[in-house]
Scaffold this motif. Sequence first.
Motif, PDB file in Angstrom:
ATOM      1  N   ASP A  74       0.812  -1.222   0.000  1.00 13.03           N
ATOM      2  CA  ASP A  74       0.000   0.000   0.000  1.00 13.03           C
ATOM      3  C   ASP A  74       0.847   1.274   0.000  1.00 13.03           C
ATOM      4  N   GLU A  75       2.145   1.127  -0.193  1.00  8.28           N
ATOM      5  CA  GLU A  75       3.037   2.292  -0.235  1.00  8.28           C
ATOM      6  C   GLU A  75       2.803   3.065  -1.536  1.00  8.28           C
ATOM      7  N   SER A  76       3.066   4.350  -1.521  1.00  8.16           N
ATOM      8  CA  SER A  76       2.870   5.171  -2.720  1.00  8.16           C
ATOM      9  C   SER A  76       4.034   4.993  -3.690  1.00  8.16           C
ATOM     10  N   GLY A  77       3.742   5.205  -4.966  1.00  8.13           N
ATOM     11  CA  GLY A  77       4.778   5.153  -5.987  1.00  8.13           C
ATOM     12  C   GLY A  77       5.879   6.154  -5.713  1.00  8.13           C
ATOM     13  N   GLU A  78       5.515   7.306  -5.171  1.00  7.91           N
ATOM     14  CA  GLU A  78       6.505   8.335  -4.870  1.00  7.91           C
ATOM     15  C   GLU A  78       7.506   7.860  -3.827  1.00  7.91           C
ATOM     16  N   ILE A  79       7.019   7.250  -2.757  1.00 10.28           N
ATOM     17  CA  ILE A  79       7.906   6.740  -1.692  1.00 10.28           C
ATOM     18  C   ILE A  79       8.783   5.619  -2.239  1.00 10.28           C
ATOM     19  N   ILE A  80       8.205   4.734  -3.033  1.00 10.04           N
ATOM     20  CA  ILE A  80       8.960   3.613  -3.588  1.00 10.04           C
ATOM     21  C   ILE A  80      10.104   4.121  -4.468  1.00 10.04           C
ATOM     22  N   LEU A  81       9.815   5.093  -5.328  1.00 10.44           N
ATOM     23  CA  LEU A  81      10.873   5.630  -6.191  1.00 10.44           C
ATOM     24  C   LEU A  81      11.918   6.407  -5.396  1.00 10.44           C
ATOM     25  N   GLN A  82      11.501   7.097  -4.351  1.00  6.59           N
ATOM     26  CA  GLN A  82      12.480   7.780  -3.493  1.00  6.59           C
ATOM     27  C   GLN A  82      13.430   6.780  -2.865  1.00  6.59           C
ATOM     28  N   LYS A  83      12.875   5.682  -2.377  1.00  7.29           N
ATOM     29  CA  LYS A  83      13.711   4.649  -1.763  1.00  7.29           C
ATOM     30  C   LYS A  83      14.654   4.029  -2.801  1.00  7.29           C
ATOM     31  N   LEU A  84      14.150   3.821  -4.008  1.00  6.34           N
ATOM     32  CA  LEU A  84      14.985   3.255  -5.060  1.00  6.34           C
ATOM     33  C   LEU A  84      16.130   4.208  -5.415  1.00  6.34           C
ATOM     34  N   GLN A  85      15.828   5.479  -5.509  1.00 10.83           N
ATOM     35  CA  GLN A  85      16.869   6.460  -5.816  1.00 10.83           C
ATOM     36  C   GLN A  85      17.912   6.532  -4.695  1.00 10.83           C
ATOM     37  N   MET A  86      17.452   6.468  -3.442  1.00  5.99           N
ATOM     38  CA  MET A  86      18.391   6.463  -2.311  1.00  5.99           C
ATOM     39  C   MET A  86      19.280   5.226  -2.368  1.00  5.99           C
ATOM     40  N   LEU A  87      18.672   4.077  -2.630  1.00  7.98           N
ATOM     41  CA  LEU A  87      19.434   2.829  -2.704  1.00  7.98           C
ATOM     42  C   LEU A  87      20.424   2.861  -3.866  1.00  7.98           C
ATOM     43  N   ALA A  88      20.005   3.379  -4.995  1.00  8.05           N
ATOM     44  CA  ALA A  88      20.890   3.445  -6.159  1.00  8.05           C
ATOM     45  C   ALA A  88      22.104   4.325  -5.868  1.00  8.05           C
ATOM     46  N   LYS A  89      21.900   5.399  -5.132  1.00 10.41           N
ATOM     47  CA  LYS A  89      23.029   6.271  -4.781  1.00 10.41           C
ATOM     48  C   LYS A  89      24.011   5.559  -3.857  1.00 10.41           C
ATOM     49  N   LYS A  90      23.482   4.691  -2.997  1.00 10.01           N
ATOM     50  CA  LYS A  90      24.340   3.968  -2.052  1.00 10.01           C
ATOM     51  C   LYS A  90      25.072   2.801  -2.702  1.00 10.01           C
TER      52      LYS A  90
END
Length: 151
Positions: free
Chosen positions: A109-125
């Motif tokens: 039930d998470e929003s697409g915005e939160i999911i993409l933010q997390k993906l971008q954070m993970l990609a940077k790491k």
Amino acid sequence: LWDSILKKIINEKISFKMFCNGNPYDYGFAKYILKRNGLDEKKYLESNPTTPDQLVNLIYQYNSIISMRLHSLIIATSFNIPAIAISWDKKVDEFYKKINMKDYCVRVDESGEIILQKLQMLAKKTICDKRALELNVEKNIRNLLNTIDDL
């Protein structure tokens, strides 16, 4: 969920393709999601893999993935490809806990915005030097298989 993710991806002008693990039902569902969002499946949907090698090679080409399926998450993790897990089953949660990535396992039930933010954070790491990773693939897969055995 997928509509929310697609809308955010399209708004951000992020290049993407959908893929499935080989399950015909999942493949049909991906077609349905794309059609519902007015997107051409020929442009945005990979061919459905029919062998494990095809699936591995498919996932290997991505810079990052969002997935609900444990097999694709294991493959991505083996290649150090940033992967956000959509939690629908305890096994997905447990795998992400075991690999110390529980912050990147999100609820359905998470929003697409939160999911993409997390993906971008993970990609940077994540430093994804595929050439170096090729030398360590066997070791990574053995470690992941040991983790799965512990589940």
